[in-house]
Scaffold this motif. Structure first.
Motif, mmCIF file in Angstrom:
data_model
loop_
_atom_site.group_PDB
_atom_site.id
_atom_site.type_symbol
_atom_site.label_atom_id
_atom_site.label_comp_id
_atom_site.label_asym_id
_atom_site.label_seq_id
_atom_site.Cartn_x
_atom_site.Cartn_y
_atom_site.Cartn_z
ATOM 1 N N GLN A 52 0.828 -1.203 0.000
ATOM 2 C CA GLN A 52 0.000 0.000 0.000
ATOM 3 C C GLN A 52 0.862 1.253 0.000
ATOM 4 O O GLN A 52 1.840 1.339 0.747
ATOM 5 N N GLN A 53 0.458 2.218 -0.802
ATOM 6 C CA GLN A 53 1.071 3.545 -0.732
ATOM 7 C C GLN A 53 -0.045 4.580 -0.707
ATOM 8 O O GLN A 53 -0.825 4.669 -1.654
ATOM 9 N N LEU A 54 -0.111 5.314 0.366
ATOM 10 C CA LEU A 54 -1.010 6.454 0.456
ATOM 11 C C LEU A 54 -0.125 7.684 0.300
ATOM 12 O O LEU A 54 0.810 7.871 1.087
ATOM 13 N N VAL A 55 -0.379 8.464 -0.730
ATOM 14 C CA VAL A 55 0.472 9.615 -0.999
ATOM 15 C C VAL A 55 -0.350 10.893 -0.998
ATOM 16 O O VAL A 55 -1.572 10.869 -1.179
ATOM 17 N N VAL A 56 0.354 11.984 -0.795
ATOM 18 C CA VAL A 56 -0.256 13.304 -0.883
ATOM 19 C C VAL A 56 0.547 14.152 -1.844
ATOM 20 O O VAL A 56 1.758 13.961 -2.008
ATOM 21 N N ALA A 57 -0.144 15.088 -2.464
ATOM 22 C CA ALA A 57 0.492 16.114 -3.278
ATOM 23 C C ALA A 57 0.514 17.378 -2.440
ATOM 24 O O ALA A 57 -0.523 17.795 -1.906
ATOM 25 N N VAL A 58 1.694 17.974 -2.320
ATOM 26 C CA VAL A 58 1.873 19.142 -1.458
ATOM 27 C C VAL A 58 2.446 20.287 -2.285
ATOM 28 O O VAL A 58 3.405 20.100 -3.046
ATOM 29 N N ARG A 59 1.863 21.436 -2.117
ATOM 30 C CA ARG A 59 2.381 22.656 -2.741
ATOM 31 C C ARG A 59 2.357 23.745 -1.676
ATOM 32 O O ARG A 59 1.356 23.916 -0.989
ATOM 33 N N GLU A 60 3.472 24.424 -1.533
ATOM 34 C CA GLU A 60 3.599 25.496 -0.530
ATOM 35 C C GLU A 60 3.173 24.997 0.846
ATOM 36 O O GLU A 60 2.400 25.648 1.545
ATOM 37 N N ARG A 61 3.643 23.810 1.216
ATOM 38 C CA ARG A 61 3.398 23.161 2.513
ATOM 39 C C ARG A 61 1.917 22.884 2.771
ATOM 40 O O ARG A 61 1.496 22.702 3.907
ATOM 41 N N ARG A 62 1.131 22.808 1.715
ATOM 42 C CA ARG A 62 -0.305 22.560 1.851
ATOM 43 C C ARG A 62 -0.679 21.303 1.065
ATOM 44 O O ARG A 62 -0.346 21.171 -0.107
ATOM 45 N N VAL A 63 -1.386 20.377 1.722
ATOM 46 C CA VAL A 63 -1.852 19.158 1.063
ATOM 47 C C VAL A 63 -3.005 19.522 0.141
ATOM 48 O O VAL A 63 -4.022 20.051 0.592
ATOM 49 N N ILE A 64 -2.823 19.234 -1.166
ATOM 50 C CA ILE A 64 -3.848 19.611 -2.139
ATOM 51 C C ILE A 64 -4.322 18.436 -2.984
ATOM 52 O O ILE A 64 -5.172 18.608 -3.862
ATOM 53 N N GLY A 65 -3.786 17.251 -2.721
ATOM 54 C CA GLY A 65 -4.227 16.070 -3.461
ATOM 55 C C GLY A 65 -3.796 14.809 -2.748
ATOM 56 O O GLY A 65 -2.892 14.832 -1.908
#
Length: 154
Positions: A52-65
């Motif tokens: 399993q891999q749960l990933v997040v997309a982060v931009r400017e230290r903010r989780v956006i995906g």
């Protein structure tokens, strides 16, 4: 988009992830962002499972995906590994920015890296915009899915 980071999710990301899961008509019916207890339990289970891999997309230290990628061994297709993409969510103010495509491209590349021969995903029948999105990325509608809700999940 070069400032985007796709990284493993951390426990501290759970409020943002669950908020994204709940931020649509379907998610609003089945998610409970006010109580993170079941999500924390699920996160711990995911973190212990190497498939399993749960990933997040982060931009400017903010989780956006976010998305979850699961690698499944099987006997079909001559013993091929396959991956399953689940729970793709983009924060409301980042939709339409190309972030969803970047997350899917990451998942496909990671699937290749792990030796998968097939990448699959499901999308609720009512999410017609999502269906068009996945088709633009090369996915083909190929199966009819079925679910059985269990009263006492394991």
């Amino acid at each position: 988009m070069s400032d985007l980071e796709i990284r493993p999710a951390r426990r501290s990301d759970l409020p943002d992830i669950v908020a994204m899961l709940a931020d649509d008509p379907l998610g609003a019916q089945r998610e409970s962002p006010e109580d993170l207890t079941p999500y924390t339990t699920a996160f711990e289970r995911l973190a212990k499972d190497p498939a399993q891999q749960l990933v997040v997309a982060v931009r400017e230290r903010r989780v956006i995906g976010t998305l979850q990628l699961t690698v499944i061994p099987g006997l079909t297709r001559r013993g091929a590994l396959r991956s399953v993409i689940e729970a793709v969510r983009i924060h409301a103010d980042a939709r339409g920015s190309g972030l969803g495509a970047q997350l899917i491209e990451w998942a496909v590349a990671e699937s290749r890296r792990q030796g998968c021969q097939l990448v699959q995903l499901t999308s609720d029948a009512t999410r017609t915009d999502a269906h068009r999105f996945y088709q633009r990325l090369g996915f083909e509608a190929s199966h009819v899915g079925f679910k059985l809700a269990l009263e006492n999940p394991c």
